[in-house]
Design a protein around this motif. Structure first.
Motif, short mmCIF file in Angstrom:
data_model
loop_
_atom_site.label_atom_id
_atom_site.label_comp_id
_atom_site.label_asym_id
_atom_site.label_seq_id
_atom_site.Cartn_x
_atom_site.Cartn_y
_atom_site.Cartn_z
N VAL A 9 0.82 -1.22 0.00
CA VAL A 9 0.00 0.00 0.00
C VAL A 9 0.86 1.27 0.00
CG1 VAL A 9 -2.15 -0.92 0.95
CG2 VAL A 9 -0.40 -0.13 2.50
N SER A 10 2.04 1.20 0.63
CA SER A 10 2.90 2.40 0.64
C SER A 10 3.37 2.74 -0.78
CB SER A 10 4.13 2.18 1.52
OG SER A 10 3.76 1.96 2.84
N GLY A 11 3.87 1.72 -1.48
CA GLY A 11 4.36 1.95 -2.84
C GLY A 11 3.22 2.35 -3.77
N PHE A 12 2.09 1.67 -3.61
CA PHE A 12 0.96 1.96 -4.50
C PHE A 12 0.41 3.36 -4.25
CE2 PHE A 12 -3.64 0.68 -5.70
CZ PHE A 12 -3.48 1.22 -6.97
N ALA A 13 0.30 3.74 -2.97
CA ALA A 13 -0.20 5.08 -2.66
C ALA A 13 0.74 6.14 -3.24
CB ALA A 13 -0.32 5.27 -1.16
N THR A 14 2.05 5.89 -3.14
CA THR A 14 3.01 6.85 -3.70
C THR A 14 2.82 6.95 -5.21
OG1 THR A 14 4.55 6.15 -1.99
CG2 THR A 14 5.46 7.43 -3.78
N LEU A 15 2.70 5.77 -5.84
CA LEU A 15 2.49 5.75 -7.29
C LEU A 15 1.23 6.53 -7.65
CD1 LEU A 15 3.22 4.49 -10.11
CD2 LEU A 15 1.72 2.59 -9.49
N GLY A 16 0.15 6.27 -6.90
CA GLY A 16 -1.12 6.94 -7.18
C GLY A 16 -1.00 8.45 -7.09
N TYR A 17 -0.35 8.92 -6.02
CA TYR A 17 -0.19 10.37 -5.86
C TYR A 17 0.71 10.97 -6.94
CZ TYR A 17 -2.71 10.86 -1.51
OH TYR A 17 -3.69 10.92 -0.57
N LEU A 18 1.77 10.24 -7.30
CA LEU A 18 2.66 10.77 -8.33
C LEU A 18 1.91 10.89 -9.66
CD1 LEU A 18 6.00 8.86 -7.57
CD2 LEU A 18 5.62 11.33 -7.41
N VAL A 19 1.16 9.84 -9.99
CA VAL A 19 0.44 9.86 -11.27
C VAL A 19 -0.56 11.01 -11.28
CG1 VAL A 19 -1.23 8.58 -12.69
CG2 VAL A 19 0.80 7.43 -11.81
N SER A 66 -0.44 2.21 9.83
CA SER A 66 -1.88 2.17 9.56
C SER A 66 -2.08 2.69 8.15
CB SER A 66 -2.64 3.06 10.54
OG SER A 66 -2.34 4.41 10.26
N LEU A 67 -3.25 2.40 7.59
CA LEU A 67 -3.51 2.87 6.23
C LEU A 67 -3.45 4.39 6.17
CD1 LEU A 67 -6.42 0.45 5.32
CD2 LEU A 67 -4.18 0.53 4.25
N SER A 68 -3.95 5.05 7.22
CA SER A 68 -3.96 6.51 7.14
C SER A 68 -2.56 7.10 7.25
CB SER A 68 -4.90 7.12 8.19
OG SER A 68 -4.62 6.59 9.44
N SER A 69 -1.68 6.48 8.07
CA SER A 69 -0.33 7.05 8.15
C SER A 69 0.43 6.82 6.85
CB SER A 69 0.43 6.49 9.35
OG SER A 69 0.55 5.10 9.28
N VAL A 70 0.22 5.65 6.23
CA VAL A 70 0.85 5.37 4.95
C VAL A 70 0.37 6.39 3.91
CG1 VAL A 70 0.65 3.74 3.02
CG2 VAL A 70 1.21 2.90 5.29
N HIS A 71 -0.93 6.63 3.96
CA HIS A 71 -1.57 7.53 3.01
C HIS A 71 -0.97 8.93 3.08
CE1 HIS A 71 -5.21 9.88 1.71
NE2 HIS A 71 -5.15 8.96 0.79
N SER A 72 -0.84 9.46 4.30
CA SER A 72 -0.36 10.84 4.40
C SER A 72 1.14 10.93 4.08
CB SER A 72 -0.70 11.46 5.75
OG SER A 72 -0.06 10.77 6.75
N ARG A 73 1.89 9.90 4.45
CA ARG A 73 3.33 9.91 4.14
C ARG A 73 3.55 9.85 2.61
NH1 ARG A 73 8.09 11.69 5.19
NH2 ARG A 73 9.72 10.35 4.42
N ALA A 74 2.75 9.02 1.95
CA ALA A 74 2.88 8.89 0.49
C ALA A 74 2.53 10.22 -0.19
CB ALA A 74 1.97 7.78 -0.03
N ALA A 75 1.47 10.86 0.30
CA ALA A 75 1.05 12.15 -0.27
C ALA A 75 2.17 13.18 -0.12
CB ALA A 75 -0.22 12.63 0.42
N ASN A 76 2.78 13.14 1.04
CA ASN A 76 3.87 14.06 1.35
C ASN A 76 5.06 13.90 0.41
OD1 ASN A 76 4.44 16.02 3.06
ND2 ASN A 76 4.59 14.75 4.88
N VAL A 77 5.51 12.65 0.30
CA VAL A 77 6.70 12.37 -0.53
C VAL A 77 6.41 12.70 -1.99
CG1 VAL A 77 8.10 10.47 -1.44
CG2 VAL A 77 7.77 10.71 1.03
#
Ligand SMILES: Cc1cc2nc3c(=O)[nH]c(=O)nc-3n(C[C@H](O)[C@H](O)[C@H](O)COP(=O)(O)OP(=O)(O)OC[C@H]3O[C@@H](n4cnc5c(N)ncnc54)[C@H](O)[C@@H]3O)c2cc1C
Length: 513
Positions: A20-30, A477-488
């Motif tokens: 989920v961390s890698g995917f969330a990052t990919l999603g935000y980058l795209v 947690s999903l939410s912490s992964v989510h916000s970290r991915a958005a940040n990066v």
């Protein structure tokens, strides 16, 4: 003019890990690069195939694997769910559907037309085939809460993993022309940054990229070679199976310890499990209150007045008292809550009380308590921060969550004397697997499963300097992964945007004017 310089900027990004961390990052980058057609972006996604030990799977797990293979889904190469949401896991490895809505909401930036709940409804027939039991996999009745109609409730984590994989495929299919995604089915081995170039190495390849995001998740601490066949890590759970002895000790009574204990009891023919933790307490199930409750005492404002761990404890005690009153329940007292003599009766009472009304103090206070440290840590000196962390850890078993069906199965196992809670700890330094009990005695069980928590897969050894091009995304947690991915993703896109402006400035003589 625009088209001339548009394609001149080529950005290469590597993401290591497709959980989920890698995917969330990919999603935000795209999402961000969609609005930046001037940058040609190549994203490498490094994810080694997962090796599945089929000999350790229960019959329903094996059936699921075969069925998925028949419909073209290869479980050893899934994207988006990582270890935690992998569909090969037993169906009693559940999570609360509303985590998906609250924490990691793909609805907001979904890549096709469906959110998790819609996707589940659209795939009901498939899911009913894959998870016919939707609960213990053998010899137990299907749990009434395990129904695809109530997806806000409990679902197998693997269902969420299948959903994430479907979302990943949808994202890949809808990439705009200027964004390319290349999957590298290998693990990141090493990386180095020299000036602004990052070299990423796998076993067979060397990639030069502008940015690296390490999203390789967590793993358990390494096991000693002397323990082979006797001590296992909780995950991946296909590393152990019917080879477990009839009596097993699971170390760690958090959500992982509980589900693994239930897996051993229900699916792997284990006769009895001892669930070991420091206080012989386990986790209570998550309950969603129907009425709102606002903390009067346990607040940042009150901590600002007296920023000490002692004050935090006093405020929490006060809040509990007030909250019990508000819920019309007798307050058992701080000591009784922290030293539960008969856990089985305590759990039974809690399940009964919350069945009558979900408005229980633990349900109201779970979020304030679990987020308290983050809310107040900036107010506290270091020593007080440690004190507050200790306080939260002490009360965590009352507030941290597991699913209600798992709690009910746990109660049934406790009452049937197939499960018992004991206080003690595992001694990792001992060559012979050793448990130290509270009274100082030692035991050497034949089968031990460690569910004691994670360490990062690769220690973050890159510098935290301002010119680093290497980032890490991980969370518990999903939410912490989510916000970290958005940040990066936002840091990377900001840097690329700056570079884009620079390129346009250099290339376009018109723009130089
Ligand atoms: C038992 C359990 C239950 C949970 N339940 C919930 C819940 O209900 N709600 C909630 O919000 N959160 C929950 N969480 C927490 C949260 O969802 C996870 O912490 C999160 O999923 C972690 O995702 P990740 O992508 O960082 O890691 P992982 O899922 O571990 O994914 C990491 C990926 O990186 C790959 N990888 C590893 N090393 C390399 C390498 N060198 N190169 C390339 N790839 C590599 C792995 O193969 C894997 O696919 C739960 C966690 C656990 C353990």
């Amino acid at each position: 003019m625009l088209t001339r310089w548009r394609c001149n900027l080529r950005v290469r990004i590597a993401i290591a890990g497709a959980g989920v961390s890698g995917f969330a990052t990919l999603g935000y980058l795209v999402e961000a690069f969609k609005a930046m057609p001037s940058a040609g972006v190549l994203i490498y996604l490094l994810q080694p195939p997962r090796e599945i030990h089929t000999e350790n799977l229960s019959a329903p797990q094996r059936d699921r694997l075969i069925h998925l293979k028949n419909i073209g889904i290869n479980l050893s190469q899934l994207f988006g769910g990582g270890h935690v949401y992998h569909p090969v896991q037993p169906s009693l490895f559940t999570f609360n559907g509303n985590s998906a809505a609250r924490g990691f909401n793909f609805v907001a930036q979904r890549y096709d037309t469906s959110d998790y709940f819609e996707w589940v409804q659209a795939n009901r027939r498939l899911l009913a085939t894959l998870y016919p039991d939707f609960a213990p996999e053998k010899g137990q009745q299907r749990h009434r809460d395990h129904t695809l109609n109530d997806i806000q409730g409990t679902t197998p984590r693997g269902v969420y993993g299948l959903y994430l994989h479907a979302q990943f495929l949808a994202l890949k299919a809808h990439l705009p022309e200027h964004i390319a995604l290349q999957i590298i089915p290998e693990a990141l081995q090493t990386f180095t940054q020299i000036e602004q170039k990052v070299t990423v190495k796998t076993n067979t390849q060397k990639l030069s990229v502008d940015y690296l995001v390490q999203a390789t998740g967590h793993r358990f601490a390494a096991l000693r070679s002397e323990w082979v066949g006797h001590v296992f890590n909780a995950y991946p759970c296909d590393r152990y199976g019917y080879n477990l002895p009839p009596q097993v000790t699971v170390v760690g009574a958090g959500p992982a310890g509980i589900e693994v204990a239930l897996h051993a009891l229900h699916n792997l023919n284990v006769a009895q499990v001892t669930l070991l933790s420091r206080r012989a307490q386990s986790r209570l199930p998550q309950v969603e209150p129907t009425e709102s409750y606002e903390c009067q005492w346990f607040t940042r404002e009150k901590m600002r007045l007296q920023p000490t761990a002692k004050n935090a404890k006093a405020l929490l005690q006060q809040e509990l008292k007030v909250c019990y009153q508000a819920c019309n329940l007798p307050y058992p007292g701080w000591d009784a809550l922290l030293k539960i003599e008969d856990y089985s009766t305590f759990l039974e009472n809690y399940l009964q009380t919350t069945n009558q009304s979900p408005n229980h103090p633990f349900a109201h206070l779970v979020r304030p308590v679990m987020s308290f440290y983050d809310q107040v840590k900036d107010l506290l000196p270091a020593v007080e921060q440690i004190g507050v962390l200790q306080l939260i850890n002490q009360v965590k078993p009352l507030f941290a969550t597991q699913s209600r069906p798992c709690a009910e199965l746990m109660l049934a196992a406790l009452q049937a004397k197939r499960l018992r809670l004991m206080a003690g700890e595992f001694l990792p330094e001992q060559v012979t697997p050793t448990i130290l009990h509270l009274d100082g005695t030692q035991a050497h069980p034949d089968g031990i499963i460690l569910a004691t928590g994670f360490v990062p897969s690769i220690p973050p050894f890159y510098p935290q300097s301002s010119d680093t091009r290497c980032y890490s995304v991980m969370g518990t947690s999903l939410s912490s992964v989510h916000s970290r991915a958005a940040n990066v993703a936002s840091v990377i896109t900001r840097l690329v945007r700056r570079q884009t402006l620079h390129v346009s400035f250099v290339i376009s003589p018109d723009l130089q004017m």
